[in-house]
Scaffold this motif. Structure first.
Motif, mmCIF file in Angstrom:
data_model
loop_
_atom_site.group_PDB
_atom_site.id
_atom_site.type_symbol
_atom_site.label_atom_id
_atom_site.label_comp_id
_atom_site.label_asym_id
_atom_site.label_seq_id
_atom_site.Cartn_x
_atom_site.Cartn_y
_atom_site.Cartn_z
ATOM 1 N N ALA A 173 -8.129 -14.075 -60.705
ATOM 2 C CA ALA A 173 -7.032 -14.436 -61.587
ATOM 3 C C ALA A 173 -5.556 -14.220 -61.115
ATOM 4 C CB ALA A 173 -7.247 -13.840 -63.178
ATOM 5 N N HIS A 174 -4.647 -15.125 -61.031
ATOM 6 C CA HIS A 174 -3.404 -14.796 -60.571
ATOM 7 C C HIS A 174 -2.326 -15.187 -61.402
ATOM 8 C CE1 HIS A 174 -4.862 -13.400 -56.792
ATOM 9 N NE2 HIS A 174 -3.797 -13.010 -56.206
ATOM 10 N N ILE A 175 -1.729 -14.358 -62.120
ATOM 11 C CA ILE A 175 -0.519 -14.649 -63.075
ATOM 12 C C ILE A 175 0.858 -14.116 -62.585
ATOM 13 C CG2 ILE A 175 0.188 -14.549 -65.561
ATOM 14 C CD1 ILE A 175 -3.369 -13.720 -64.921
ATOM 15 N N ARG A 225 0.554 -6.638 -48.505
ATOM 16 C CA ARG A 225 -0.344 -5.671 -49.465
ATOM 17 C C ARG A 225 -1.119 -4.931 -48.350
ATOM 18 N NH1 ARG A 225 -5.213 -6.597 -51.299
ATOM 19 N NH2 ARG A 225 -4.933 -8.534 -50.291
ATOM 20 N N GLU A 254 -3.747 -17.467 -39.159
ATOM 21 C CA GLU A 254 -4.615 -17.080 -40.323
ATOM 22 C C GLU A 254 -5.944 -17.193 -40.101
ATOM 23 O OE1 GLU A 254 -4.322 -16.122 -43.578
ATOM 24 O OE2 GLU A 254 -6.510 -15.951 -43.324
ATOM 25 N N PHE A 297 3.410 -13.198 -48.239
ATOM 26 C CA PHE A 297 4.305 -12.247 -47.451
ATOM 27 C C PHE A 297 4.700 -13.145 -46.175
ATOM 28 C CE2 PHE A 297 6.214 -9.440 -44.599
ATOM 29 C CZ PHE A 297 7.027 -8.504 -45.294
ATOM 30 N N ASN A 318 -4.619 -14.528 -50.596
ATOM 31 C CA ASN A 318 -5.217 -14.401 -51.986
ATOM 32 C C ASN A 318 -4.674 -15.313 -53.178
ATOM 33 O OD1 ASN A 318 -7.062 -12.693 -50.704
ATOM 34 N ND2 ASN A 318 -6.046 -10.764 -51.479
ATOM 35 N N TYR A 373 0.794 -4.427 -54.199
ATOM 36 C CA TYR A 373 1.942 -5.296 -54.483
ATOM 37 C C TYR A 373 1.218 -6.449 -55.397
ATOM 38 C CZ TYR A 373 5.406 -4.004 -50.756
ATOM 39 O OH TYR A 373 6.200 -3.386 -49.926
ATOM 40 N N ASP A 397 -8.353 -15.115 -35.252
ATOM 41 C CA ASP A 397 -8.102 -13.814 -35.647
ATOM 42 C C ASP A 397 -7.423 -13.223 -34.586
ATOM 43 O OD1 ASP A 397 -8.445 -10.883 -35.901
ATOM 44 O OD2 ASP A 397 -10.514 -11.060 -36.861
ATOM 45 N N MET A 438 2.468 -10.431 -56.807
ATOM 46 C CA MET A 438 3.355 -11.597 -55.975
ATOM 47 C C MET A 438 4.709 -11.159 -56.082
ATOM 48 S SD MET A 438 0.803 -14.805 -57.323
ATOM 49 C CE MET A 438 0.600 -14.223 -59.022
#
Ligand code: FAD
Length: 371
Positions: A54-56, A343, A30, A11, A38, A350, A213, A352
């Protein structure tokens, strides 16, 4: 304008890219020691390791697909996880291969008849909890072997104590098709996801600082910048003053093994209650075995309850939390200099493609229509 983007996930990076493209200065902070949130992937032994699960990538929106393809070339990976129930292997999502293995049925008609017969145990009773809801959708066998244990591990609660609405639908497919998603486009970026965010942030107008932070200097940041795009937790932003939203967290255990191929598939779900993890990911299969031939990297994923300071991987969108989120959103509307996104900022699970779309919507509202 001078923007501060809090969080270098998809985002924040999408907003930063679009803002810089239009001549704005952007500072991205960050709190982790790396960018990409993520979707971060890291190369180990020539294998792209998905550090946060796992990111698909999948979408039916051509515009979003074309958008993300500007930043990486995608392979033809198709998500077809398998389930391991006490050593029995089943295809996911529930489809004719699953039904054939479970019951020996061959035709869709036979499978439907079996499901209908098993649903009968509930009679006319309206499902009052997740167990009853699942049985009303897919019958007893699939519920017992493929849903119950997995769901209880994921939520840390008995299915009889979980509300029915959590599973409104369970994808059941009466074809021999193991493709998990129905979307038109899916794949994995060749060379990993991190490059996407790297390219988005590669502008002279964007400055990135990791290991910082926002909450250490919250008011100073808000005073210093024209606008803040905040992608951290919305309840934390307001110091939890209306109460904590609930989250589920995860623990990842990654191991390098001296074999070429450990489990023959990228994602194997463990659907029994006894195995403490929900799935094992073997990362090299996302890129069809690319990487060191004598090594593989696997990650076990353990669901965990969330406490302050833990990573808030999943929002728990039940009635109580959605109501509380709305109250936080009302507070957010009184912060004219801060836009909440992503998110955790919008407390929404959400994917991606949805995060990119939501960020592009903010771009339209903030950078295009206000001009
Ligand atoms: P994030 O990626 O969480 O980025 C937010 C960033 O803000 C983080 O880097 C965080 O460290 C930083 N931050 C937070 N607070 C502060 C602070 N106070 N100061 C500074 N920085 C801060 N989507 C799919 O499409 N397909 C999938 O297969 C898929 N699988 C997933 C699997 C798992 C286990 C998880 C958890 C998610 C999955 N997703 C998947 C969803 C995907 O990860 C998200 O859609 C996307 O990463 C969200 O991007 P974001 O920028 O909103 O949030």
């Amino acid at each position: 304008m001078n923007y501060l983007v809090v969080g270098s996930g998809l985002f924040g990076a999408t907003f930063a890219y679009e803002a810089a493209k239009r001549g704005n200065h952007v500072k991205v902070i960050e709190k982790r020691d790396h960018i990409a949130g993520n979707i971060y992937t890291k190369e180990i032994d020539g294998i792209q390791v998905h550090q946060y699960g796992a990111h698909i990538f999948h979408t039916s929106n051509k515009e979003i697909w074309d958008y993300v393809n500007q930043f990486a070339e995608f392979n033809r990976y198709t998500n077809s996880p398998i389930a391991n129930y006490k050593g029995e292997i089943y295809n996911m999502p529930f489809n004719m291969n699953t039904f054939n293995k479970l019951w020996g049925v061959i035709t869709p008609e036979e499978a439907q008849a079996k499901i209908n017969e098993q649903k009968q145990v509930l009679g006319d009773k309206k499902p009052e909890n997740l167990e009853e809801q699942a049985i009303s959708l897919i019958g007893t066998d699939i519920y017992q072997k493929l849903v119950k244990g997995y769901t209880e591990k994921q939520w840390g609660q008995k299915t009889t104590d979980l509300p029915a609405f959590i599973i409104r639908r369970l994808p059941v497919r009466l074809t021999y098709d193991n493709n998990y998603f129905n979307d038109t486009y899916q794949g994995i970026p060749i060379g990993g996801y991190t490059q996407i965010v790297e390219k988005m942030l590669a502008s002279d107008l964007i400055e990135v600082e990791t290991g910082v932070d926002f909450f250490d200097y919250k008011q100073e940041y808000i005073d210093q910048y024209d606008k803040v795009i905040f992608t951290g937790m919305i309840d934390q932003f307001f110091d939890y003053k209306l109460g904590e939203l609930s989250y589920r967290s995860l623990r990842f255990e990654t191991e390098e093994l001296n074999v070429d191929n450990y489990q023959g598939n990228a994602v194997v779900n463990y659907t029994d209650a006894e195995t403490p993890y929900t799935r094992i990911i073997e990362h090299k299969h996302f890129e069809f075995g690319k990487g060191d031939k004598n090594k593989t990297i696997v990650t076990r994923e353990y669901p965990a309850s969330w406490h302050r300071g833990d990573e808030p991987y999943y929002p728990v969108n039940n009635e109580r939390n959605n109501h509380l989120y709305k109250e936080y959103r009302d507070l957010a509307l009184q912060e004219p200099k801060v836009i909440f996104g992503g998110r955790s900022g919008q407390y929404r699970y959400y994917d991606m493609h949805q995060v990119i779309r939501a960020a592009l919507q903010v771009v339209t509202d903030e950078l295009i229509e206000q001009k």
